[in-house]
Design an enzyme around this catalytic site. Structure first.
Site, PDB file in Angstrom:
ATOM      1  N   THR A 199       0.827  -1.208   0.000  1.00 12.08           N
ATOM      2  CA  THR A 199       0.000   0.000   0.000  1.00 12.08           C
ATOM      3  C   THR A 199       0.858   1.255   0.000  1.00 12.08           C
ATOM      4  O   THR A 199       1.997   1.235   0.455  1.00 12.08           O
ATOM      5  CB  THR A 199      -0.972   0.019   1.207  1.00 12.08           C
ATOM      6  OG1 THR A 199      -1.780   1.193   1.128  1.00 12.08           O
ATOM      7  CG2 THR A 199      -0.246  -0.001   2.543  1.00 12.08           C
ATOM      8  N   HIS A 207      -9.456  -2.091   4.343  1.00 13.01           N
ATOM      9  CA  HIS A 207      -8.158  -2.760   4.133  1.00 13.01           C
ATOM     10  C   HIS A 207      -7.906  -3.828   5.192  1.00 13.01           C
ATOM     11  O   HIS A 207      -7.351  -4.884   4.907  1.00 13.01           O
ATOM     12  CB  HIS A 207      -7.030  -1.723   4.160  1.00 13.01           C
ATOM     13  CG  HIS A 207      -7.247  -0.597   3.213  1.00 13.01           C
ATOM     14  ND1 HIS A 207      -7.750   0.621   3.614  1.00 13.01           N
ATOM     15  CD2 HIS A 207      -7.055  -0.506   1.882  1.00 13.01           C
ATOM     16  CE1 HIS A 207      -7.840   1.414   2.567  1.00 13.01           C
ATOM     17  NE2 HIS A 207      -7.440   0.753   1.499  1.00 13.01           N
TER      18      HIS A 207
END
Ligand SMILES: Nc1ncnc2c1ncn2[C@@H]1O[C@H](COP(=O)(O)OS(=O)(=O)O)[C@@H](OP(=O)(O)O)[C@H]1O
Length: 575
Positions: A199, A207
């Site tokens: 990320t 997430h």
């Protein structure tokens, strides 16, 4: 058991060269130098720690051509992104770089020698071809194409490197793992299967749900492996992001996940980048790698269309699945289902079921205005970190530049405004009166055009630093030139961070009044020629063209003027 490295052997050059690092350092002092760019520094760190295995240096022409054409090194090993050392023609000539030359590669931050490259070849890259093949189009809307066009030097220098020492880091040192260190860590924890998550953005509930799902599906542990090298311009800075990641790690089931930082310079190359990311994670020991929607996508091209299709990255990783030897965990975008208070991949949501999402733009709006960010979207601890870094406007700093003739009333307005803002509280208020600045910062300067401009730039520097820390800055120099006032605005807006709010207030009291009421008698002295180059007498005052507010003490009282400035700040949501 950690996954085996790409190409079979982890090329940990720092460990390999440890025995000779003292000799290499000694030799480095007598060699020609190249001071690396920020991107080359990131690349070198991953070359020397083994993150880019099987690379042992910057690519020579054969490897470069082969990577650009076929996503493979010249020996056939899969490697989708060129890792190259670009150098200007002048440097090649002045350092007399030829095949066989040994050059010290230095850290641009502290000048330390990091490695020695032995030059194999010097070649001219076809940057248009590189743009088209690697990034999909020669379109400068792509950040890496823009980098190729504007920053990359004419020549590439290929060659293997020997490591002297890794670059020094002073932030989040405990979270920075080399591939060898991460592999040992997995061994210590007896992690056999590790799903890595890439990320470059702050993480929220979606997430966390996605990574936990991936772990559950594959009966694995989770490695949160965010990029802290170069990411896309405009991204949230890595300091803020790492604090976010630390906050979210506490939300994982105990022992499930681990956080490690990756000093990669991303290229935003979408599908090719996804294959590269998978190779890098394999080198760090991960067995699985999550590829979501629009992996490493740079956004829209100059025609307003996405550079890559949303699942192109997954397709390319699938295409190379057999030789990648790291299993992709593909994911669709996660979305929130309020009816059951859970997240699901969009393709698994039954028809007709309501879903909720908050876009990046909407999140930034909520941070800016201080509007609430719901629990279903993020965690309090994460939002707290983001709000500290992106305070709402009523907590941001600002700069008010009051410009006008000597004795125009700008000092009286500035002092009254300071008192008014102090009364309101909430911010520290700094007053930079023309006279004070002249005494404290610019005592050696005179009143030539250059000196006045320099004086304005010093005010800008101090104001930008203060406003970045959230202060209200009231600066009241004469600042007679348009170019100086523009420079102040520019400096504040470019280095003032979140608090880059700048307002120009012209105190337009007529010269006759300034002169008539001048109890210090400076105008009289100037008229008699005892002061030379006095603004309004024998030096110009350029009337501001784009003031945010124009005031005049012959038309309004000081209280009225202060109130109009307060209203200006209020209109801009700063009060
Ligand atoms: N030649 C000349 N021209 C203009 N001003 C002069 C000059 N010599 C001295 N002073 C006094 O210096 C005070 C500060 O000037 P500034 O630093 O604001 O001027 S500038 O912005 O650099 O032009 C300024 O005072 P304030 O207006 O009270 O700030 C002037 O009184």
């Amino acid at each position: 058991m950690a996954n085996s490295p790409h190409g079979g052997i982890l090329k940990d050059l720092v460990a390999r060269d440890e025995k000779i690092s003292t000799e290499l350092k000694e030799e480095s002092h007598s060699l020609p130098d190249l001071v690396l760019t920020e991107r080359q520094l990131c690349d070198l760190e991953l070359i020397t720690n083994g993150g880019f295995s099987p690379l042992e240096g910057f690519m020579n022409e054969r490897d470069y051509e082969s990577v650009v054409d076929n996503l493979r090194l010249a020996d056939g090993v899969l490697f989708p992104i060129p890792v190259t050392l670009d150098v200007s023609r002048e440097t090649v000539e002045s350092l007399k770089i030829v095949s066989g030359t040994r050059i010290t590669l230095r850290d641009p931050r502290d000048d330390e020698p990091l490695a020695i490259i032995t030059v194999e070849d010097i070649y001219t890259p076809d940057l248009v071809k590189e743009a088209i093949n690697v990034f999909g189009a020669d379109d400068p809307a792509h950040p890496s194409v823009s980098y190729l066009r504007n920053r990359v030097q004419d020549l590439y220098v290929g060659g293997k490197v020997q490591a002297i020492q890794p670059p020094a880091h002073f932030d989040y040192v405990a979270l920075r793992y080399t591939p060898s260190e991460l592999r040992s860590h997995f061994k210590k924890l007896s992690w056999r299967k590790v799903v890595a998550f890439q990320t470059r953005n702050p993480m929220h509930r979606a997430h966390r749900e996605l990574t936990v799902r991936a772990a559950r599906q594959r009966q694995a542990n989770v490695l949160i492996h965010p990029v802290v090298g170069l990411t896309k311009p405009g991204d949230v800075d890595h300091y803020t992001r790492v604090r976010v990641y630390e906050a979210i790690m506490a939300k994982y089931p105990n022992g499930m996940g681990h956080l490690a930082l990756l000093p990669l310079a991303m290229r935003m190359a979408g599908p090719r980048e996804a294959v590269w990311h998978a190779i890098i994670r394999k080198n760090y020991g991960a067995t699985h790698f999550i590829v979501g929607r629009d992996h490493a996508g740079p956004g829209k091209n100059s025609q307003g269309k996405d550079f890559y299709g949303p699942y192109d990255a997954q397709d390319l990783v699938t295409q190379y699945h057999d030789e990648l030897e790291i299993e992709m965990v593909p994911f669709q975008q996660m979305t929130y289902l309020p009816s059951t208070d859970e997240y699901q991949p969009v393709d698994e949501v039954p028809k007709g079921v309501q879903t909720l999402d908050i876009s990046g733009t909407e999140l930034r709006r909520r941070l800016r205005t201080g509007a609430s960010i719901p629990d279903w979207f993020s965690y309090d601890a994460v939002v707290k970190v983001l709000r500290e870094s992106y305070p709402p406007r009523n907590n941001q700093g600002f700069v008010l530049l009051l410009t006008g003739l000597h004795n125009s009333g700008k000092d009286a307005i500035a002092k009254a405004l300071q008192v008014t803002l102090n009364q309101q509280g909430g911010r520290s208020v700094s007053l930079l009166l023309g006279e004070t600045v002249r005494q404290e910062l610019s005592s050696e300067l005179g009143y030539s055009a250059e000196d006045r401009h320099l004086n304005a730039q010093r005010i800008a520097f101090v104001a930008a630093e203060l406003t970045r820390a959230g202060a209200a800055v009231i600066a009241a120099p004469i600042a007679p030139y348009e170019r100086s006032r523009e420079a102040v605005k520019d400096i504040v807006q470019h280095s003032g961070g979140a608090g880059a709010n700048f307002f120009l207030i012209h105190v337009a009291t007529p010269l006759a009044h300034c002169e008539k009421t001048d109890r210090r008698g400076l105008y009289a002295k100037a008229r008699r020629g005892e002061i030379k180059g006095f603004t309004g007498v024998d030096d110009v005052y350029e009337t501001p063209e784009k003031a945010d507010l124009t005031v005049d003490v012959t038309q309004q009282s000081i209280s009225e003027i202060v109130h109009s400035i307060v209203l200006l700040l209020e209109t801009n949501s700063l009060l």
